[in-house]
Design an enzyme around this catalytic site. Sequence first.
Site, short mmCIF file in Angstrom:
data_model
loop_
_atom_site.label_atom_id
_atom_site.label_comp_id
_atom_site.label_asym_id
_atom_site.label_seq_id
_atom_site.Cartn_x
_atom_site.Cartn_y
_atom_site.Cartn_z
N GLY A 45 0.83 -1.19 0.00
CA GLY A 45 0.00 0.00 0.00
C GLY A 45 0.86 1.25 0.00
O GLY A 45 2.02 1.20 0.44
N GLN A 50 3.00 9.86 1.49
CA GLN A 50 4.29 9.16 1.49
C GLN A 50 5.14 9.53 0.27
O GLN A 50 6.34 9.24 0.24
CB GLN A 50 4.08 7.64 1.49
CG GLN A 50 3.59 7.09 2.81
CD GLN A 50 3.51 5.58 2.75
OE1 GLN A 50 2.56 5.03 2.20
NE2 GLN A 50 4.52 4.90 3.26
N CYS A 87 6.35 -0.89 6.42
CA CYS A 87 5.91 0.37 5.81
C CYS A 87 7.05 0.92 4.97
O CYS A 87 8.20 0.91 5.41
CB CYS A 87 5.55 1.36 6.93
SG CYS A 87 5.04 2.97 6.30
N LEU A 88 6.74 1.39 3.77
CA LEU A 88 7.78 1.91 2.87
C LEU A 88 8.48 3.14 3.47
O LEU A 88 9.60 3.45 3.09
CB LEU A 88 7.19 2.25 1.50
CG LEU A 88 6.70 1.05 0.67
CD1 LEU A 88 5.96 1.54 -0.57
CD2 LEU A 88 7.85 0.14 0.28
N HIS A 129 -4.03 0.68 7.52
CA HIS A 129 -2.68 1.26 7.57
C HIS A 129 -2.61 2.53 6.71
O HIS A 129 -2.09 3.55 7.13
CB HIS A 129 -1.67 0.20 7.09
CG HIS A 129 -0.23 0.64 7.07
ND1 HIS A 129 0.73 0.08 7.88
CD2 HIS A 129 0.40 1.57 6.31
CE1 HIS A 129 1.91 0.67 7.62
NE2 HIS A 129 1.74 1.56 6.66
N GLU A 130 -3.20 2.44 5.51
CA GLU A 130 -3.13 3.58 4.58
C GLU A 130 -4.04 4.73 5.03
O GLU A 130 -3.64 5.90 4.93
CB GLU A 130 -3.48 3.16 3.15
CG GLU A 130 -2.55 2.08 2.57
CD GLU A 130 -1.07 2.34 2.77
OE1 GLU A 130 -0.64 3.50 2.71
OE2 GLU A 130 -0.34 1.36 3.02
N HIS A 133 -2.22 6.63 7.54
CA HIS A 133 -1.27 7.56 6.90
C HIS A 133 -1.97 8.85 6.50
O HIS A 133 -1.48 9.94 6.75
CB HIS A 133 -0.69 6.94 5.62
CG HIS A 133 0.56 6.13 5.82
ND1 HIS A 133 1.69 6.62 6.42
CD2 HIS A 133 0.86 4.85 5.46
CE1 HIS A 133 2.62 5.68 6.44
NE2 HIS A 133 2.14 4.58 5.87
CO CO Z 1 2.99 2.75 5.54
#
Ligand code: CO
Length: 160
Positions: A45, A50, A87-88, A129-130, A133
């Site tokens: 995701g 991000q 997470c990226l 999760h997204e 964010h």
């Molecule tokens: Co993330």
Amino acid sequence: MILDIKKYPDKILTKKTKRVGEVSAEIEKLIDDMIETLYAKRGAGLAANQVGISKRIAVVDDGQGLVVLIDPKITKKKGETSMAEGCLSFPGLEIEVKRPEKIEVEYLDKSGQQKKIKASNLLARIICHETDHLDGKTMLDKLPLIKRLKMKRQLKGLFK
Ligand code: CO
């Protein structure tokens, strides 16, 4: 175009994103770039903040196919499961996070159509999760206070 990923503790990650409302050509281009970036980085995701754009857009793929979420809103949550997440924006880090087992989410798709889907397990986890964010929260915010402070100390300057 593959976009640069903002890493913790970049300030944009802790700022709530803005609603999109209408899907312009510019938004479509951003979504295409986010999709390309998601697959290039092998993420599950990716949220727009991000990649440095503070707008309420996320792209997710739990391995069963891509879902583009514009202005997503989780309207129902049920149950609870715990699993290690990555997470990226925190490369290499995994944190055990509790999430709802099932959710319902309302959003606009890429063509601006209002959608409502039910998601469970991994897909539900990724969407939560997204949307976190997009609300300016990262998985660190899911930790109890003491653990969170300890983790923040450990992560200081790690993801430069
Ligand atoms: Co993330």
